[in-house]
Design a protein around this motif. Structure first.
Motif: not given
Ligand SMILES: [Zn+2]
Ligand SMILES: [Zn+2]
Length: 327
Positions: A14-26
């Motif tokens: 996938i060519r990424v266009e957008a990526s959300g930042v989530c608390h679970s990224d911790a």
């Protein structure tokens, strides 16, 4: 820089266009899951397929797709065979077991992909793949029916979506948060009632409204959860969505008399992901987002962890800058 690799069996690139930042990224950054670093975080990813691995059917190069926290089911374990894809024994978590979306390019398992409706931008769609899917799925599978009182505890990244979904699904909606400042926002998001848990006992306030059929718990503090539990009407259900280390303390008395229930809910299947995005586009439910260029990912993550995001940070790449450009 990581080398560009071709998708393997059952995978797409996938060519990424957008990526959300989530608390679970911790979970990736602080390592709260067992993890092998280096690992790219990000599990609210929207982009276009630019290569398809062997054995993949039903997806095309150029198609815009989403990837959520659950990286894709195996199809052969006991749970998959029973249709319980969320609890697949071989499920990989995006950004934990495999590299996620804080990147220009990512490899994803085709069984985890979600369809993105044309009328949602990639940045708008991204947070719906985790925060959206989690709240939508929990409400959609809950025992509440149109007109029932549903409470949403916590008005943050999850809660501000939960209130909107609850309203658009036809429930009477009570939003619960601390302080008077959130009242106006809660009403704007669609809440019929606002309960300030710093000023009143939220359980008593819910009982005054007749008792909640469902309480959607988007805050992570165990004490906050316990404080609302008796606000459930008989047979009511509290659904825990926010992860935290604090135990949820409810007495057996409060469980047994009035047969109340507590349960956890973990995001949802890719098909419910499709439904989340379709419902959001149809109803106009959207996350309040702040977009940040990908190279400022560390600052965006820090802002989210500090609780200063209002309400979802979304990283955008150059791939999404001109959506009409050829791949
Ligand atoms: Zn998430
Ligand atoms: Zn499985």
């Amino acid at each position: 820089m990581k080398p560009l690799v071709d998708p393997g069996l059952g995978q797409v690139r996938i060519r990424v266009e957008a990526s959300g930042v989530c608390h679970s990224d911790a979970g990736t950054v602080e390592g709260s899951f067992p993890i092998i670093w280096p690992r790219v975080p990000g599990h609210e990813v929207v982009g276009r397929i630019d290569a398809i691995g062997s054995g993949v059917r039903g997806w095309e190069v150029g198609q815009r797709v989403g990837v959520g926290f659950l990286g894709g089911s195996c199809g052969y374990c006991e749970f998959c065979r029973n249709g319980d894809l969320v609890n697949c024994s071989n499920q990989e978590f995006t950004g934990i077991h495999s590299d996620g979306g804080y990147a220009e390019v990512m490899i994803a398992k085709a069984t985890g992909l979600v369809r993105i409706p044309d009328d949602l931008s990639s940045a708008d769609a991204a947070p719906l793949l985790c925060a959206g899917l989690t709240t939508f799925n929990a409400l959609r599978n809950s025992p509440a029916k149109a007109g029932d009182l549903v409470a949403v505890l916590g008005i943050g990244g999850l809660g501000h979506l939960g209130v909107q979904y609850a309203r658009h699904m036809g429930f009477e909606v009570a939003a619960i948060s601390r302080g008077v400042d959130t009242a106006e926002l809660a009403k704007k998001l669609g809440a019929h009632h606002y309960i300030d848990s710093a000023a009143t006992d939220p359980a008593a306030a819910l009982q005054t409204l007749g008792g909640a059929k469902v309480i959607l718990i988007t805050a992570s503090g165990g004490k906050t959860v316990a404080a609302t539990f008796k606000g459930l009407r008989p047979g009511g259900l509290s659904i825990a969505l926010g992860v935290g280390p604090e135990p949820i303390e409810v007495t057996s008395m409060d469980l047994i008399f009035a047969t109340r229930k507590v349960e956890g809910a973990l995001t949802g299947t890719p098909a419910v992901g499709d439904a989340t995005l379709r419902f959001s586009a149809l109803s106009g439910v959207s996350a309040m987002i702040e977009t940040v260029p990908l190279d400022q990912a560390a600052a965006a993550y820090a802002k989210m962890m500090a609780g200063k995001a209002r309400f979802r940070m979304v990283l955008v790449t150059k791939n999404g800058a001109d959506q009409s450009s050829p791949l």
